[in-house]
Design an enzyme around this catalytic site. Structure first.
Site, PDB file in Angstrom:
ATOM      1  N   PHE A  26       0.858  -1.183   0.000  1.00  0.00           N
ATOM      2  CA  PHE A  26       0.000   0.000   0.000  1.00  0.00           C
ATOM      3  C   PHE A  26       0.891   1.228   0.000  1.00  0.00           C
ATOM      4  CE2 PHE A  26      -4.658   0.628   0.793  1.00  0.00           C
ATOM      5  CZ  PHE A  26      -5.086  -0.513   0.154  1.00  0.00           C
ATOM      6  N   GLN A  85      -8.552  14.246   3.079  1.00  0.00           N
ATOM      7  CA  GLN A  85      -7.816  13.434   2.103  1.00  0.00           C
ATOM      8  C   GLN A  85      -8.565  13.301   0.775  1.00  0.00           C
ATOM      9  OE1 GLN A  85      -6.918   8.947   2.726  1.00  0.00           O
ATOM     10  NE2 GLN A  85      -4.960  10.001   2.741  1.00  0.00           N
ATOM     11  N   HIS A 126      -8.372  11.081  -2.415  1.00  0.00           N
ATOM     12  CA  HIS A 126      -7.790   9.797  -2.840  1.00  0.00           C
ATOM     13  C   HIS A 126      -7.458   9.890  -4.328  1.00  0.00           C
ATOM     14  CE1 HIS A 126      -7.491   5.519  -3.734  1.00  0.00           C
ATOM     15  NE2 HIS A 126      -7.577   5.234  -2.448  1.00  0.00           N
ATOM     16  N   LEU A 154     -14.830   4.739  -5.307  1.00  0.00           N
ATOM     17  CA  LEU A 154     -13.421   4.445  -5.046  1.00  0.00           C
ATOM     18  C   LEU A 154     -12.910   3.249  -5.859  1.00  0.00           C
ATOM     19  CD1 LEU A 154     -10.990   5.151  -3.096  1.00  0.00           C
ATOM     20  CD2 LEU A 154     -11.675   3.111  -1.862  1.00  0.00           C
ATOM     21  N   GLU A 206      -6.656   1.502  -3.564  1.00  0.00           N
ATOM     22  CA  GLU A 206      -5.211   1.634  -3.705  1.00  0.00           C
ATOM     23  C   GLU A 206      -4.561   0.246  -3.857  1.00  0.00           C
ATOM     24  OE1 GLU A 206      -3.417   4.763  -1.273  1.00  0.00           O
ATOM     25  OE2 GLU A 206      -2.106   3.237  -0.435  1.00  0.00           O
ATOM     26  N   ARG A 228      -0.770   9.272  -0.520  1.00  0.00           N
ATOM     27  CA  ARG A 228      -1.943   9.692  -1.295  1.00  0.00           C
ATOM     28  C   ARG A 228      -1.916  11.173  -1.664  1.00  0.00           C
ATOM     29  NH1 ARG A 228      -6.656   6.139   1.720  1.00  0.00           N
ATOM     30  NH2 ARG A 228      -6.041   4.214   0.674  1.00  0.00           N
ATOM     31  N   HIS A 272     -12.126  11.647   0.108  1.00  0.00           N
ATOM     32  CA  HIS A 272     -12.201  10.262   0.587  1.00  0.00           C
ATOM     33  C   HIS A 272     -12.273  10.135   2.105  1.00  0.00           C
ATOM     34  CE1 HIS A 272     -11.544   5.974   0.714  1.00  0.00           C
ATOM     35  NE2 HIS A 272     -10.360   6.087   1.275  1.00  0.00           N
ATOM     36  N   ARG A 274      -3.392  10.473   5.863  1.00  0.00           N
ATOM     37  CA  ARG A 274      -3.491   9.090   6.343  1.00  0.00           C
ATOM     38  C   ARG A 274      -2.902   8.140   5.320  1.00  0.00           C
ATOM     39  NH1 ARG A 274      -7.124   4.855   5.334  1.00  0.00           N
ATOM     40  NH2 ARG A 274      -8.705   6.116   4.294  1.00  0.00           N
TER      41      ARG A 274
HETATM   42  C1  LIG Z   1     -15.050   3.321  -0.206  1.00  0.00           C
HETATM   43  C2  LIG Z   1     -14.118   3.309   0.972  1.00  0.00           C
HETATM   44  C3  LIG Z   1     -13.087   2.399   1.046  1.00  0.00           C
HETATM   45  C4  LIG Z   1     -12.210   2.397   2.120  1.00  0.00           C
HETATM   46  N1  LIG Z   1     -11.206   1.467   2.171  1.00  0.00           N
HETATM   47  C5  LIG Z   1     -10.390   1.432   3.250  1.00  0.00           C
HETATM   48  C6  LIG Z   1      -9.388   0.429   3.364  1.00  0.00           C
HETATM   49  O1  LIG Z   1      -9.261  -0.454   2.519  1.00  0.00           O
HETATM   50  N2  LIG Z   1      -8.588   0.454   4.453  1.00  0.00           N
HETATM   51  C7  LIG Z   1      -8.708   1.398   5.424  1.00  0.00           C
HETATM   52  O2  LIG Z   1      -7.963   1.349   6.402  1.00  0.00           O
HETATM   53  N3  LIG Z   1      -9.674   2.342   5.353  1.00  0.00           N
HETATM   54  C8  LIG Z   1     -10.510   2.371   4.299  1.00  0.00           C
HETATM   55  N4  LIG Z   1     -11.489   3.322   4.234  1.00  0.00           N
HETATM   56  C9  LIG Z   1     -11.730   4.181   5.399  1.00  0.00           C
HETATM   57  C10 LIG Z   1     -12.453   3.375   6.466  1.00  0.00           C
HETATM   58  O3  LIG Z   1     -13.290   2.431   5.875  1.00  0.00           O
HETATM   59  C11 LIG Z   1     -13.296   4.258   7.378  1.00  0.00           C
HETATM   60  O4  LIG Z   1     -12.557   5.356   7.839  1.00  0.00           O
HETATM   61  C12 LIG Z   1     -13.765   3.448   8.597  1.00  0.00           C
HETATM   62  O5  LIG Z   1     -14.378   2.248   8.179  1.00  0.00           O
HETATM   63  C13 LIG Z   1     -14.714   4.250   9.457  1.00  0.00           C
HETATM   64  O6  LIG Z   1     -15.219   3.404  10.439  1.00  0.00           O
HETATM   65  P1  LIG Z   1     -16.073   3.983  11.635  1.00  0.00           P
HETATM   66  O7  LIG Z   1     -16.432   2.829  12.493  1.00  0.00           O
HETATM   67  O8  LIG Z   1     -15.360   5.117  12.249  1.00  0.00           O
HETATM   68  O9  LIG Z   1     -17.374   4.604  10.949  1.00  0.00           O
HETATM   69  P2  LIG Z   1     -18.472   3.994   9.953  1.00  0.00           P
HETATM   70  O10 LIG Z   1     -18.171   2.635   9.497  1.00  0.00           O
HETATM   71  O11 LIG Z   1     -18.720   5.040   8.940  1.00  0.00           O
HETATM   72  O12 LIG Z   1     -19.746   3.872  10.892  1.00  0.00           O
HETATM   73  C14 LIG Z   1     -20.431   4.998  11.391  1.00  0.00           C
HETATM   74  C15 LIG Z   1     -21.612   4.541  12.206  1.00  0.00           C
HETATM   75  O13 LIG Z   1     -22.198   5.670  12.847  1.00  0.00           O
HETATM   76  C16 LIG Z   1     -23.591   5.620  12.716  1.00  0.00           C
HETATM   77  N5  LIG Z   1     -24.116   6.996  12.744  1.00  0.00           N
HETATM   78  C17 LIG Z   1     -23.655   8.093  12.108  1.00  0.00           C
HETATM   79  N6  LIG Z   1     -24.447   9.156  12.380  1.00  0.00           N
HETATM   80  C18 LIG Z   1     -25.427   8.715  13.202  1.00  0.00           C
HETATM   81  C19 LIG Z   1     -26.559   9.321  13.820  1.00  0.00           C
HETATM   82  N7  LIG Z   1     -26.890  10.609  13.641  1.00  0.00           N
HETATM   83  N8  LIG Z   1     -27.337   8.551  14.598  1.00  0.00           N
HETATM   84  C20 LIG Z   1     -27.072   7.235  14.783  1.00  0.00           C
HETATM   85  N9  LIG Z   1     -26.029   6.605  14.224  1.00  0.00           N
HETATM   86  C21 LIG Z   1     -25.212   7.347  13.446  1.00  0.00           C
HETATM   87  C22 LIG Z   1     -23.822   4.915  11.396  1.00  0.00           C
HETATM   88  O14 LIG Z   1     -25.105   4.325  11.361  1.00  0.00           O
HETATM   89  C23 LIG Z   1     -22.706   3.867  11.400  1.00  0.00           C
HETATM   90  O15 LIG Z   1     -23.131   2.714  12.068  1.00  0.00           O
HETATM   91  C24 LIG Z   1     -12.376   3.340   3.163  1.00  0.00           C
HETATM   92  C25 LIG Z   1     -13.418   4.250   3.103  1.00  0.00           C
HETATM   93  C26 LIG Z   1     -14.272   4.245   2.018  1.00  0.00           C
HETATM   94  C27 LIG Z   1     -15.354   5.293   1.981  1.00  0.00           C
END
Ligand SMILES: Cc1cc2nc3c(=O)[nH]c(=O)nc-3n(C[C@H](O)[C@H](O)[C@H](O)COP(=O)(O)OP(=O)(O)OC[C@H]3O[C@@H](n4cnc5c(N)ncnc54)[C@H](O)[C@@H]3O)c2cc1C
Length: 558
Positions: free
Chosen positions: A114, A227, A229, A239, A242, A273, A337, A372
């Site tokens: 990566f 960021q 991407h 997306l 990477e 990135r 991203h 990141r």
């Molecule tokens: C397309 C894509 C690909 C990616 N690929 C990678 C990768 O390969 N490797 C890597 O390290 N990172 C990757 N990332 C980044 C990474 O996936 C995210 O930063 C990470 O998964 C975020 O996890 P989280 O648990 O913080 O939030 P999320 O998984 O976004 O979860 C947020 C939660 O909060 C809840 N929520 C939000 N607002 C409210 C509200 N008002 N009331 C109630 N609930 C609420 C939602 O329902 C959800 O359950 C990627 C991101 C994207 C968009």
């Protein structure tokens, strides 16, 4: 009224990992999520998760150094050390829980390369790593009897005597508003991607938790660090992982040239990135793009390899760009991203508001600093999700609930009443949301300058004036998504303002914050974090020194 020890907002990887560690530590745990847990954006993560495992001849210190350098020396090194040191155990723990990681030829956990890293240390499940991790964690929290309030929407946090003590939430299916009291709250509500348009993020990534924490008195940090991407699809902005470049795909300009040799002769397409996105933008601006894009070429990888490791990318190419990556290069460009900034926490997830913890993309520990590294976010969600669950559940032992009642929801109830009373001559939420997204993408993208950012900030402030007048045609109580989108928009604009205020305040180029009018990094004056806190006069700015342990700032080249 509902009572729990630890209340977690969000059921992505950070929220579910926090829930598991808190419940294992004996707490009564509840998770509130606005979507069904496995629909959280973590589900979309494609490429993988980083860890330095010694059986591969890797060392956590090398991972930490790559992360510090990737952050353009803005990441806090004590937090980065913890993340990288605990990474191996976290990945192995997930494997033992049931995540079927892709294997190498000897049958051991396999890695792919990566960006911005000297070694291949990204563990993966084909190109759907997030989905694999999320489903396994969901099974685990079901097994552990965590209380799950799915399709419940956070409206605001409760604060009593200067301490966070619960939340006001709306049950989406009935429109009913509830007060949930808790002895500790963990904000794991994910990122704010959709404040920008386009974005790789799901439509639900609206920064609600960052805004709610900010409104309750917590500070946001590093918000200027957004960021872009390097490989998001032309048009939709979907997306392209990477992992494709990690597995050998090239970037080409309109002359068929692998232009990264000019900008990052050693790491080429696998530079950080921010570096790759800037290089693409320079090529496009110099007239060597094709319709605002450059091309990602993976034809040489062959159909069998692509089907095995990048099958989802092949499908995305066919469905969204009418391109089969086995036979043709695919048009890509830099796109929004990830938000490096978020709710400022310590290494145990505690924010500056007592009783409130945060983890995952909503939080800023800060392990990502100015940029990141790919595959460090999934790691961040798990390590700091676990740590915040652990510490929050320790902190609630022997503690009682604050004396708050149903009336704590009165403010949110009357806000919703006012919104529903707006008449049809007023604003439409979609129009305001689109203008906000376009404004942010125009003025706070890969290259920034003072005049543009000032214009962006004043546009955001004008939109904030308009959001209170948004017309909500659906007056019903059942699944009123129209109302929910309007509430989200209001929170998004607080996030947009925090990004804009922080960005206009930093007169240097560092990581993702690159200014054409201040092209150099200024360690003497700006090796520090910018914090934004809500005050009666609007966002208030403060500064915090960066924590440096072993790695002194140096010139960053790839
Ligand atoms: C397309 C894509 C690909 C990616 N690929 C990678 C990768 O390969 N490797 C890597 O390290 N990172 C990757 N990332 C980044 C990474 O996936 C995210 O930063 C990470 O998964 C975020 O996890 P989280 O648990 O913080 O939030 P999320 O998984 O976004 O979860 C947020 C939660 O909060 C809840 N929520 C939000 N607002 C409210 C509200 N008002 N009331 C109630 N609930 C609420 C939602 O329902 C959800 O359950 C990627 C991101 C994207 C968009």
């Amino acid at each position: 009224m509902i009572d729990h020890d630890v209340l977690i907002i969000g059921a992505g990887l950070a929220g579910m990992r926090a829930a598991l560690s808190a419940v294992e530590n004996g707490a009564d745990v509840a998770v509130v999520t606005k979507v069904y847990p496995v629909r959280s954006h973590s589900n979309a993560a494609q490429g993988g998760i980083n860890a330095a495992l010694s059986h591969q001849g890797d060392d956590w210190r090398d991972h930490a150094y790559d992360t510090v350098k990737g952050s353009d020396f803005l990441g806090d090194q004590d937090a980065i050390e913890i993340m990288c040191r605990e990474a191996g155990d976290e990945v192995v723990a997930m494997e033992h829980m049931g995540v079927i990681f892709s294997r190498d030829e000897d049958g051991r956990l396999g890695t792919r390369s990566f960006g911005g890293q000297q070694k291949a240390r990204t563990f993966f499940v084909a190109d759907f790593t997030g989905q694999a991790l999320l489903h396994v964690l969901y099974e685990q929290i079901l097994k552990a009897n965590v209380n799950i309030y799915d399709e419940w929407f956070l409206l605001s946090l409760l604060v009593e005597d200067g301490e966070c003590c619960g939340a006001v939430v709306m049950e989406i299916s009935s429109g009913e508003i509830h007060v949930i009291r808790a002895k500790a709250v963990i904000m794991a509500s994910g990122g704010l991607g959709r404040v920008f348009e386009p974005s790789t993020n799901a439509l639900i990534c609206t920064g609600d938790g960052m805004a709610a924490a900010y409104r309750a008195g917590a500070s946001l940090m590093d918000m200027e660090m957004v960021q872009y991407h390097p490989t998001t699809l032309k048009g939709s902005g979907v997306l392209i992982t990477e992992g494709a470049r990690g597995d050998g795909a090239y970037l080409l300009n309109s002359e068929g040239d692998r232009f990264m040799k000019t900008y990052a002769p050693n790491m080429m397409e696998l530079a950080s990135r921010d570096v790759v996105s800037r290089s693409e933008q320079l090529e496009i601006d110099a007239g060597r793009g094709i319709d605002g894009c450059v091309m990602l070429d993976m034809r040489h990888l062959g159909e069998r390899f692509i089907n095995e490791r990048l099958s989802q990318i092949r499908e995305i190419g066919k469905d969204f760009a009418n391109v089969d990556v086995v036979y043709e290069p695919i048009p890509v460009r830099p796109g929004m991203h990830y938000q490096m900034g978020g709710i400022k926490t310590d290494v145990n997830g505690l924010t500056q508001l007592p009783g409130l913890y945060s983890a995952g993309e909503a939080a800023c520990v800060s392990v990502h600093g100015g940029n990141r590294l790919g595959a460090n976010s999934l790691l961040d969600t798990l390590v700091f999700g676990r740590r915040s669950g652990q510490h929050a559940s320790d902190a609630v032992k022997g503690k009682s609930h604050k004396n708050v009642g149903e009336s704590a929801a009165d403010g949110d109830r009357s806000h919703i009443q006012r919104l529903l009373a707006n008449d049809s001559g007023n604003e439409l939420f979609g129009r305001v949301r689109r203008e906000m997204g376009d404004t942010m993408n125009q003025h706070f993208a890969v290259y920034r300058n003072q005049a543009g950012m000032d214009e962006g900030l004043s546009k955001v402030r004008a939109l904030k004036e308009r959001v209170g007048k948004v017309y909500v045609p659906d007056k019903g109580k059942t699944f009123n998504t129209n109302l929910m989108f309007s509430l989200e928009l209001d929170m998004m604009l607080d996030c947009a303002e925090a990004v804009a205020v922080s960005a206009t305040d930093r007169p240097e180029s560092r990581g993702a914050h690159t200014r054409s009018d201040f092209p150099d990094r200024d360690d003497e004056n700006w090796l520090k974090h910018i914090l934004v806190t809500k005050s009666d006069d609007g966002p208030q700015i403060d500064y915090l020194d960066v924590v440096i342990t072993d790695w002194k700032p140096e010139i960053r080249s790839y």
